[in-house]
Design an enzyme around this catalytic site. Structure first.
Site, short mmCIF file in Angstrom:
data_model
loop_
_atom_site.label_atom_id
_atom_site.label_comp_id
_atom_site.label_asym_id
_atom_site.label_seq_id
_atom_site.Cartn_x
_atom_site.Cartn_y
_atom_site.Cartn_z
N GLU A 40 -7.92 -5.79 5.36
CA GLU A 40 -7.85 -5.40 3.95
C GLU A 40 -6.66 -6.05 3.25
O GLU A 40 -6.75 -6.42 2.08
CB GLU A 40 -7.76 -3.87 3.84
CG GLU A 40 -9.06 -3.20 4.23
CD GLU A 40 -8.94 -1.72 4.46
OE1 GLU A 40 -9.17 -0.97 3.50
OE2 GLU A 40 -8.61 -1.30 5.59
N ARG A 86 -2.73 -2.07 -3.36
CA ARG A 86 -3.96 -1.33 -3.09
C ARG A 86 -3.95 -0.10 -3.99
O ARG A 86 -3.00 0.69 -3.95
CB ARG A 86 -3.98 -0.89 -1.63
CG ARG A 86 -5.19 -0.06 -1.33
CD ARG A 86 -5.19 0.46 0.07
NE ARG A 86 -6.41 1.21 0.29
CZ ARG A 86 -6.50 2.23 1.13
NH1 ARG A 86 -5.47 2.60 1.85
NH2 ARG A 86 -7.64 2.87 1.26
N HIS A 129 -13.07 2.37 0.70
CA HIS A 129 -13.01 1.29 1.71
C HIS A 129 -13.66 0.02 1.18
O HIS A 129 -14.08 -0.84 1.96
CB HIS A 129 -13.77 1.67 3.01
CG HIS A 129 -13.16 2.76 3.80
ND1 HIS A 129 -13.92 3.69 4.48
CD2 HIS A 129 -11.88 3.08 4.07
CE1 HIS A 129 -13.14 4.53 5.12
NE2 HIS A 129 -11.88 4.19 4.89
N ASN A 187 0.87 -1.17 0.00
CA ASN A 187 0.00 0.00 0.00
C ASN A 187 0.91 1.22 0.00
O ASN A 187 1.51 1.56 1.01
CB ASN A 187 -0.87 -0.05 1.27
CG ASN A 187 -1.83 1.12 1.36
OD1 ASN A 187 -1.80 2.03 0.52
ND2 ASN A 187 -2.65 1.12 2.39
N ARG A 224 -12.29 14.81 8.78
CA ARG A 224 -13.11 15.20 7.62
C ARG A 224 -14.55 15.48 8.04
O ARG A 224 -15.09 14.77 8.90
CB ARG A 224 -13.13 14.09 6.55
CG ARG A 224 -11.80 13.82 5.93
CD ARG A 224 -11.95 12.82 4.78
NE ARG A 224 -10.68 12.18 4.51
CZ ARG A 224 -10.51 10.87 4.40
NH1 ARG A 224 -11.52 10.04 4.51
NH2 ARG A 224 -9.31 10.38 4.16
#
Ligand code: AMP
Length: 403
Positions: free
Chosen positions: A388, A95, A184, A7, A245
């Protein structure tokens, strides 16, 4: 078969090496602060009894290539390495954040795929170029291993168009691909599959709501095993309240900030992405800190929790309406997996939707994957740890071997 999962961010490379026969993690780590004098590489090797050996190398000044080379050296180190030669790595799974509308499934990377990922850069200007750097570096360091791209957006490509089209001039979608994509996806897909296994029912028969609550946060409505709506949009800014956020706000707020506070576009971007969410309301973006302060009667920390969980409850209600019937509600991510308080607050007073939590089960620290709704409840509420990296490794294996 050994698969390396990578990643790559603009200043970091996270990695895990899997033995796909046992699905064990052989080694994991991260190169961070790439491009700075204070670069750091943390490498952990899993040892048989479940413990791990950790090596930290500090004060590195490396680029992505040098970082990846160092990681390869550590993986193949004659004394502490987990493989004898890099050729033992059968495939590399990457990813990739934004697959746009081009990629609905993982794919073996070739020059055409690289071009398409690059074309999607306007949709993820920070992430896709970094992901491409990781791909290029890995291609040159592991030339014999197929490279596979696994997209954060792919799971959401089954959204019906009424869920992904914004009420903007249609031309913006047709000619500029402005639409809801969702992120996600790897995590939502993984926990959905795990839940089906746990419930001993085919995923294709299940209606689920998955809540990925980490530093970033998103929800997905899954009907008959397929994603039909998700809270993040064109970018990961839309939807739930997150660490820093905003999630959903009135789209006119940026005009107010520009017109009345003379903020530039960059400043507004920074404000909405990095200075808002939990941090904006109470000054802390780490949920553990927010919970601790709220416990001590800090009014703004309590408000941050209220805003955070109220938003989630609204989405739960909306997604039950979207699905018509709900079989299970699934909590995952750092907050979803670890905070009984947040889980309880998200599900409080939702018995009208058949959603209830058993306080003892919710507070118990037993099996990480568990049911926290009362036995016999219509809607099963589950905690399912996400993984993940494992999902990327499995997808990579599937693409490479066909199984
Ligand atoms: P992630 O992005 O999935 O790693 O999740 C990071 C978030 O999980 C941060 O806000 C952490 O504060 C939060 N988190 C981790 N452990 C706990 C915990 N025990 N209770 C509450 N939040 C936690």
């Amino acid at each position: 078969m050994k698969i390396l999962v990578i990643n790559t961010g603009s200043s970091s490379v996270k990695y895990q090496l899997f033995d796909m026969v046992t699905e064990e993690v052989l080694a994991t780590g991260m190169a961070e602060r790439i491009g700075e004098d204070s670069g750091k590489l943390t490498h952990q090797v899993m040892v048989k009894n479940g413990t791990h050996q950790k090596r930290v190398i500090e004060d590195l000044n490396i680029d992505h290539r040098e970082g990846m080379e160092k990681i390869t050296e550590l993986l193949t180190d004659p004394e502490h390495g987990v493989i004898t030669d890099k050729s033992e790595i059968s495939a590399v799974g990457h990813r990739v954040v934004h697959g746009g509308e081009t990629f609905q499934a993982p794919i073996i990377i070739d020059e055409k795929v690289i071009l398409e990922i690059r074309k999607n850069t306007p949709l993820a200007p920070l992430h896709n170029p970094a992901n491409l750097t990781g791909i290029r570096v890995a291609m040159s360091i592991f030339p014999g291993a197929p490279q596979v791209a696994v997209f954060d957006t792919a799971f959401h490509q089954t959204l019906p168009r009424h869920a992904y089209v914004y009420a903007l001039p249609y031309d913006l979608y047709k000619n500029h691909q402005v639409r809801r994509y969702g992120f996600h996806g790897t995590s939502h897909a993984y926990v959905a599959e795990k839940s089906a296994e746990y419930l001993k029912r085919p995923l294709s028969e299940l209606n689920l709501i998955t809540l990925h609550l980490g530093n970033g946060a998103s929800m997905a409505a899954i009907k008959d095993g397929q994603c039909v709506d998700t809270s993040m949009g064109l970018t990961p800014l839309e939807g739930l309240v997150m660490g820093t956020r905003t999630g959903d706000i009135d789209p006119a707020i940026p005009f107010f900030l520009a017109n009345h506070l003379n903020m530039s576009l960059d400043e507004i971007d920074g404000l909405l992405n990095k200075e808002s969410g939990l941090k904006g309301i109470c000054g802390a973006n780490d949920m553990r800190v927010v919970l601790e302060r709220a416990e001590k009667e800090d009014d703004l920390a309590q408000l941050a929790l209220e805003v955070y969980t109220y938003r989630i409850k609204k989405y739960i209600g909306a997604y039950v309406a979207v699905l018509g019937r709900l079989d299970a509600l699934i909590f995952t991510g750092g907050i979803g997996e670890n905070s009984p308080v947040i889980r309880e607050r998200c599900c409080r007073d939702l018995s009208c939707l058949n959603i209830e939590i058993d306080a003892d089960k919710n507070n118990s620290s037993g099996d990480p994957l568990r049911q926290i709704s009362p036995s016999g409840s219509n809607v099963r509420v589950l905690v399912v740890p996400t993984n993940e990296e494992l999902k990327i490794a499995r997808e990579t294996k599937k693409v490479v071997t066909g199984t």
